[in-house]
Enzyme design. Structure first.
Site, PDB file in Angstrom:
ATOM      1  N   LEU A  42     -12.024 -29.259  22.920  1.00 43.15           N
ATOM      2  CA  LEU A  42     -11.108 -28.559  24.012  1.00 43.15           C
ATOM      3  C   LEU A  42     -11.878 -28.866  25.380  1.00 43.15           C
ATOM      4  O   LEU A  42     -12.799 -28.600  25.538  1.00 43.15           O
ATOM      5  CB  LEU A  42     -11.220 -27.233  24.009  1.00 43.15           C
ATOM      6  CG  LEU A  42     -10.476 -26.045  24.949  1.00 43.15           C
ATOM      7  CD1 LEU A  42      -8.752 -26.334  24.559  1.00 43.15           C
ATOM      8  CD2 LEU A  42     -10.599 -24.732  24.506  1.00 43.15           C
ATOM      9  N   SER A  43     -11.011 -29.376  26.345  1.00 41.65           N
ATOM     10  CA  SER A  43     -11.659 -29.486  27.569  1.00 41.65           C
ATOM     11  C   SER A  43     -10.666 -28.636  28.807  1.00 41.65           C
ATOM     12  O   SER A  43      -9.596 -29.075  28.688  1.00 41.65           O
ATOM     13  CB  SER A  43     -11.974 -31.104  28.029  1.00 41.65           C
ATOM     14  OG  SER A  43     -10.597 -31.674  28.190  1.00 41.65           O
ATOM     15  N   GLY A  45     -11.278 -26.182  32.373  1.00 44.84           N
ATOM     16  CA  GLY A  45     -12.443 -25.822  33.352  1.00 44.84           C
ATOM     17  C   GLY A  45     -11.997 -26.136  34.795  1.00 44.84           C
ATOM     18  O   GLY A  45     -10.723 -26.229  35.099  1.00 44.84           O
ATOM     19  N   ASP A  58     -14.358 -23.998  12.301  1.00 41.27           N
ATOM     20  CA  ASP A  58     -13.458 -23.273  11.321  1.00 41.27           C
ATOM     21  C   ASP A  58     -13.658 -21.737  11.572  1.00 41.27           C
ATOM     22  O   ASP A  58     -14.675 -21.450  11.228  1.00 41.27           O
ATOM     23  CB  ASP A  58     -13.700 -23.797  10.148  1.00 41.27           C
ATOM     24  CG  ASP A  58     -12.356 -23.498   9.081  1.00 41.27           C
ATOM     25  OD1 ASP A  58     -11.908 -22.515   9.444  1.00 41.27           O
ATOM     26  OD2 ASP A  58     -12.328 -24.363   8.174  1.00 41.27           O
ATOM     27  N   ILE A  59     -12.597 -21.356  11.830  1.00 41.99           N
ATOM     28  CA  ILE A  59     -12.709 -19.708  11.700  1.00 41.99           C
ATOM     29  C   ILE A  59     -13.054 -19.125  10.537  1.00 41.99           C
ATOM     30  O   ILE A  59     -13.581 -17.924  10.481  1.00 41.99           O
ATOM     31  CB  ILE A  59     -11.283 -18.771  12.086  1.00 41.99           C
ATOM     32  CG1 ILE A  59     -10.180 -19.314  11.244  1.00 41.99           C
ATOM     33  CG2 ILE A  59     -10.793 -19.199  13.406  1.00 41.99           C
ATOM     34  CD1 ILE A  59      -8.976 -18.662  11.270  1.00 41.99           C
ATOM     35  N   LEU A  80      -5.025 -16.805  17.994  1.00 41.56           N
ATOM     36  CA  LEU A  80      -3.904 -17.826  17.751  1.00 41.56           C
ATOM     37  C   LEU A  80      -4.060 -18.697  16.376  1.00 41.56           C
ATOM     38  O   LEU A  80      -3.287 -19.411  16.043  1.00 41.56           O
ATOM     39  CB  LEU A  80      -3.652 -18.615  19.087  1.00 41.56           C
ATOM     40  CG  LEU A  80      -3.672 -17.783  20.217  1.00 41.56           C
ATOM     41  CD1 LEU A  80      -3.745 -18.740  21.549  1.00 41.56           C
ATOM     42  CD2 LEU A  80      -2.691 -16.683  20.332  1.00 41.56           C
ATOM     43  N   ALA A  81      -5.196 -19.004  15.986  1.00 46.72           N
ATOM     44  CA  ALA A  81      -5.460 -19.926  15.027  1.00 46.72           C
ATOM     45  C   ALA A  81      -4.632 -19.679  13.823  1.00 46.72           C
ATOM     46  O   ALA A  81      -4.567 -18.658  13.179  1.00 46.72           O
ATOM     47  CB  ALA A  81      -6.911 -20.094  14.803  1.00 46.72           C
ATOM     48  N   ALA A  82      -3.948 -20.759  13.347  1.00 50.20           N
ATOM     49  CA  ALA A  82      -3.042 -20.790  12.209  1.00 50.20           C
ATOM     50  C   ALA A  82      -2.580 -21.791  11.935  1.00 50.20           C
ATOM     51  O   ALA A  82      -2.544 -22.995  12.741  1.00 50.20           O
ATOM     52  CB  ALA A  82      -2.007 -19.763  12.527  1.00 50.20           C
ATOM     53  N   TYR A 157       4.187 -18.397   4.874  1.00 47.47           N
ATOM     54  CA  TYR A 157       3.793 -18.075   6.448  1.00 47.47           C
ATOM     55  C   TYR A 157       4.291 -16.810   6.632  1.00 47.47           C
ATOM     56  O   TYR A 157       3.669 -16.229   7.226  1.00 47.47           O
ATOM     57  CB  TYR A 157       4.374 -19.413   7.174  1.00 47.47           C
ATOM     58  CG  TYR A 157       4.347 -19.305   8.581  1.00 47.47           C
ATOM     59  CD1 TYR A 157       2.969 -19.548   9.346  1.00 47.47           C
ATOM     60  CD2 TYR A 157       5.237 -18.813   9.402  1.00 47.47           C
ATOM     61  CE1 TYR A 157       2.914 -19.635  10.586  1.00 47.47           C
ATOM     62  CE2 TYR A 157       5.229 -18.897  10.819  1.00 47.47           C
ATOM     63  CZ  TYR A 157       4.264 -18.889  11.441  1.00 47.47           C
ATOM     64  OH  TYR A 157       3.866 -19.064  12.768  1.00 47.47           O
TER      65      TYR A 157
HETATM   66  P1  NAD Z   1      -0.796 -24.715  17.457  1.00 43.46           P
HETATM   67  O1  NAD Z   1      -0.384 -25.521  15.882  1.00 43.46           O
HETATM   68  O2  NAD Z   1      -0.443 -25.682  18.340  1.00 43.46           O
HETATM   69  O3  NAD Z   1      -2.011 -24.239  17.435  1.00 43.46           O
HETATM   70  C1  NAD Z   1      -2.976 -23.609  16.417  1.00 43.46           C
HETATM   71  C2  NAD Z   1      -4.433 -23.853  16.662  1.00 43.46           C
HETATM   72  O4  NAD Z   1      -5.127 -23.574  15.595  1.00 43.46           O
HETATM   73  C3  NAD Z   1      -4.705 -25.691  16.704  1.00 43.46           C
HETATM   74  O5  NAD Z   1      -5.183 -26.226  17.765  1.00 43.46           O
HETATM   75  C4  NAD Z   1      -5.332 -25.693  15.201  1.00 43.46           C
HETATM   76  O6  NAD Z   1      -6.461 -26.886  15.656  1.00 43.46           O
HETATM   77  C5  NAD Z   1      -6.089 -24.400  15.404  1.00 43.46           C
HETATM   78  N1  NAD Z   1      -6.610 -23.849  13.997  1.00 43.46           N
HETATM   79  C6  NAD Z   1      -6.019 -24.137  12.911  1.00 43.46           C
HETATM   80  N2  NAD Z   1      -6.666 -23.752  11.561  1.00 43.46           N
HETATM   81  C7  NAD Z   1      -7.825 -23.506  12.283  1.00 43.46           C
HETATM   82  C8  NAD Z   1      -8.844 -23.054  11.751  1.00 43.46           C
HETATM   83  N3  NAD Z   1      -9.287 -23.019  10.051  1.00 43.46           N
HETATM   84  N4  NAD Z   1     -10.043 -22.826  12.613  1.00 43.46           N
HETATM   85  C9  NAD Z   1      -9.912 -22.883  13.798  1.00 43.46           C
HETATM   86  N5  NAD Z   1      -8.898 -23.312  14.488  1.00 43.46           N
HETATM   87  C10 NAD Z   1      -7.523 -23.677  13.562  1.00 43.46           C
HETATM   88  O7  NAD Z   1       0.408 -23.552  17.184  1.00 43.46           O
HETATM   89  P2  NAD Z   1       0.672 -22.703  18.381  1.00 43.46           P
HETATM   90  O8  NAD Z   1       2.208 -22.868  18.625  1.00 43.46           O
HETATM   91  O9  NAD Z   1      -0.186 -22.679  19.801  1.00 43.46           O
HETATM   92  O10 NAD Z   1       0.552 -21.212  17.886  1.00 43.46           O
HETATM   93  C11 NAD Z   1      -0.473 -20.255  17.903  1.00 43.46           C
HETATM   94  C12 NAD Z   1      -0.106 -19.094  17.102  1.00 43.46           C
HETATM   95  O11 NAD Z   1       1.267 -18.604  17.388  1.00 43.46           O
HETATM   96  C13 NAD Z   1       0.057 -19.280  15.694  1.00 43.46           C
HETATM   97  O12 NAD Z   1      -0.417 -18.205  15.036  1.00 43.46           O
HETATM   98  C14 NAD Z   1       1.493 -19.274  15.287  1.00 43.46           C
HETATM   99  O13 NAD Z   1       1.700 -19.175  14.152  1.00 43.46           O
HETATM  100  C15 NAD Z   1       1.973 -18.387  16.366  1.00 43.46           C
HETATM  101  N6  NAD Z   1       3.331 -18.780  16.702  1.00 43.46           N
HETATM  102  C16 NAD Z   1       3.885 -19.791  17.078  1.00 43.46           C
HETATM  103  C17 NAD Z   1       5.199 -20.100  17.406  1.00 43.46           C
HETATM  104  C18 NAD Z   1       5.590 -21.211  18.027  1.00 43.46           C
HETATM  105  O14 NAD Z   1       6.968 -21.473  18.184  1.00 43.46           O
HETATM  106  N7  NAD Z   1       4.904 -22.318  18.541  1.00 43.46           N
HETATM  107  C19 NAD Z   1       6.094 -19.329  16.980  1.00 43.46           C
HETATM  108  C20 NAD Z   1       5.881 -18.099  16.349  1.00 43.46           C
HETATM  109  C21 NAD Z   1       4.028 -17.837  16.164  1.00 43.46           C
HETATM  110  N1  SER Z   2       8.039 -21.629  15.540  1.00 40.93           N
HETATM  111  C1  SER Z   2       7.302 -21.234  14.540  1.00 40.93           C
HETATM  112  C2  SER Z   2       7.235 -22.218  13.505  1.00 40.93           C
HETATM  113  O1  SER Z   2       8.313 -22.865  13.383  1.00 40.93           O
HETATM  114  C3  SER Z   2       7.624 -19.798  13.979  1.00 40.93           C
HETATM  115  O2  SER Z   2       6.549 -19.268  13.713  1.00 40.93           O
HETATM  116  O3  SER Z   2       6.354 -22.271  12.524  1.00 40.93           O
END
Ligand code: NAD
Ligand code: SER
Length: 334
Positions: A42-43, A45, A58-59, A80-82, A157
């Site tokens: 990540l950059s 700043g 990794d979390i 947010l990680a998922a 999910y």
């Molecule tokens: P994204 O995939 O862009 O970001 C998720 C980040 O988590 C990624 O940068 C990934 O590298 C990081 N990650 C995954 N596994 C990891 C691990 N084990 N350790 C450390 N980092 C890890 O997704 P986003 O759209 O930014 O979503 C963020 C959150 O919002 C998620 O929890 C997602 O479920 C939730 N969400 C997103 C949406 C959407 O439409 N974007 C909708 C509903 C919920």
């Molecule tokens: N927009 C998200 C997805 O499609 C919903 O959590 O995964």
């Protein structure tokens, strides 16, 4: 370990779409220092940016948390990680470890850092995937879904998101000082970034492809419909929830909504600005089924009432004021 640790806001998954937008927004406030965690680098700043340090890892790695907690004391966590919905279904064991176990571990860490006198706010982005409409007909007939209806997720999910919501609420009730808050997000669309591994991805992918002058292969049917929200509106909603006094909140998990749009409606709207748009339909039945189980619209009245969620875009301005100008700037500088 406690005395000298620096109080910080912690963002996991910070290199993702929401994380990047959130970091940009937090930079405007000059608040508490921010530390981040993500598998990816990540950059961020620039002068005055509150970002202090990025932990690439990794979390699920205990050593990462040991190192981070040795230096920092989180007072606010955005977890947010998922692994997003489509990918989660194809890597179920890993998705369970990251989305359920990873969140449970961080909740335990947060409960450990919190005290009744100094509660720690834990903000969790849940999803419309927690809802499961039993058939396309019931989806069509349903009124905008409110938070306590149709909690019968059709995906792993969605089940993982609902589990974390309930685990957070339970730990909060046990009274150690954890202050848990969740938003259930619809599909998000950003003019700056593209999603990966989600199921609502067809909408942002299609709009970005149109701006690049590339044909798009759409994996859902023309009538597939979901609520969508502009990324800045969602981030604003998340921040409003995070900073609202606890006394105003009447629930743990809140819907954030946005215009309800079908694939055909999005194509028609985007074609007004990009008339050469070429879309082929190549249905992915698994992804199409997931969309069929998610609500076409959500009732976000509780979020509006309790923390002033007020999305700045409706069905028309989502495109005319946010997506089209932002995406044009991104691809051709105009
Ligand atoms: P994204 O995939 O862009 O970001 C998720 C980040 O988590 C990624 O940068 C990934 O590298 C990081 N990650 C995954 N596994 C990891 C691990 N084990 N350790 C450390 N980092 C890890 O997704 P986003 O759209 O930014 O979503 C963020 C959150 O919002 C998620 O929890 C997602 O479920 C939730 N969400 C997103 C949406 C959407 O439409 N974007 C909708 C509903 C919920
Ligand atoms: N927009 C998200 C997805 O499609 C919903 O959590 O995964």
């Amino acid at each position: 370990m406690s005395g000298e640790r620096v109080p910080v806001t912690l963002i996991t998954g910070a290199a993702g779409e929401i994380g990047q937008a959130l970091l940009e927004r937090l930079a405007e406030g000059r608040g508490e220092p921010v530390v981040t965690v993500d598998l990816r680098p990540l950059s961020v700043g620039g002068p005055g940016h509150p970002h202090r340090e990025h932990f690439q890892g990794d979390i699920l790695d205990p050593a990462l948390w040991e190192k981070l907690l040795h230096r920092y004391r989180p007072t606010l966590i955005f977890h947010l990680a998922a692994i997003l919905s489509t990918r989660a279904e194809s890597v179920p064991v890993l998705a369970h470890r990251v989305n359920a176990d990873g969140a449970a571990r961080l909740l335990a860490i947060a409960a450990d850092c919190a005290t009744p006198d100094e509660p720690l706010r834990f903000v969790f982005p849940s999803s419309i995937a927690v809802y499961g409409l039993p058939s396309p007909e019931s989806k069509e007939a349903a009124a905008p879904v409110s938070e306590d209806e149709h909690l019968d997720p059709a995906t792993l999910y969605g089940a993982q998101k609902l589990y974390v919501e309930r685990l957070g609420a339970t730990i909060e009730r046990l009274g150690a000082g954890l202050d848990f808050r969740a938003v259930r997000l619809p599909g998000l669309i950003s003019s700056d970034t593209l999603p990966q591994g989600g199921t609502s991805d067809w909408a942002p992918e299609l709009i970005h492809a149109a701006a690049r002058g590339e044909p798009y292969s759409c994996f859902v049917n023309r009538g597939a419909r979901l609520p969508f929200c502009a990324m800045p509106d969602a981030v604003e909603g998340i921040l409003r929830l995070a900073f609202r006094g606890k006394a105003s909140l009447t629930r743990t998990a809140y819907n954030l909504g946005g215009p309800s749009l079908s694939a055909a409606e999005i194509i028609a709207r985007v074609a007004r600005d990009f008339p050469d748009l070429e879309v082929r339909f190549r249905l992915d039945p698994a992804r199409d089924r997931i969309v069929a189980s998610w609500p076409a619209a959500v009732d976000d009245g509780a979020a509006r009432r309790d923390f002033g969620f007020a999305p700045g875009h409706d069905e028309e301005t989502l495109f005319s004021r946010y997506l089209i100008p932002g995406i044009r700037r991104r691809y051709d500088g105009s």
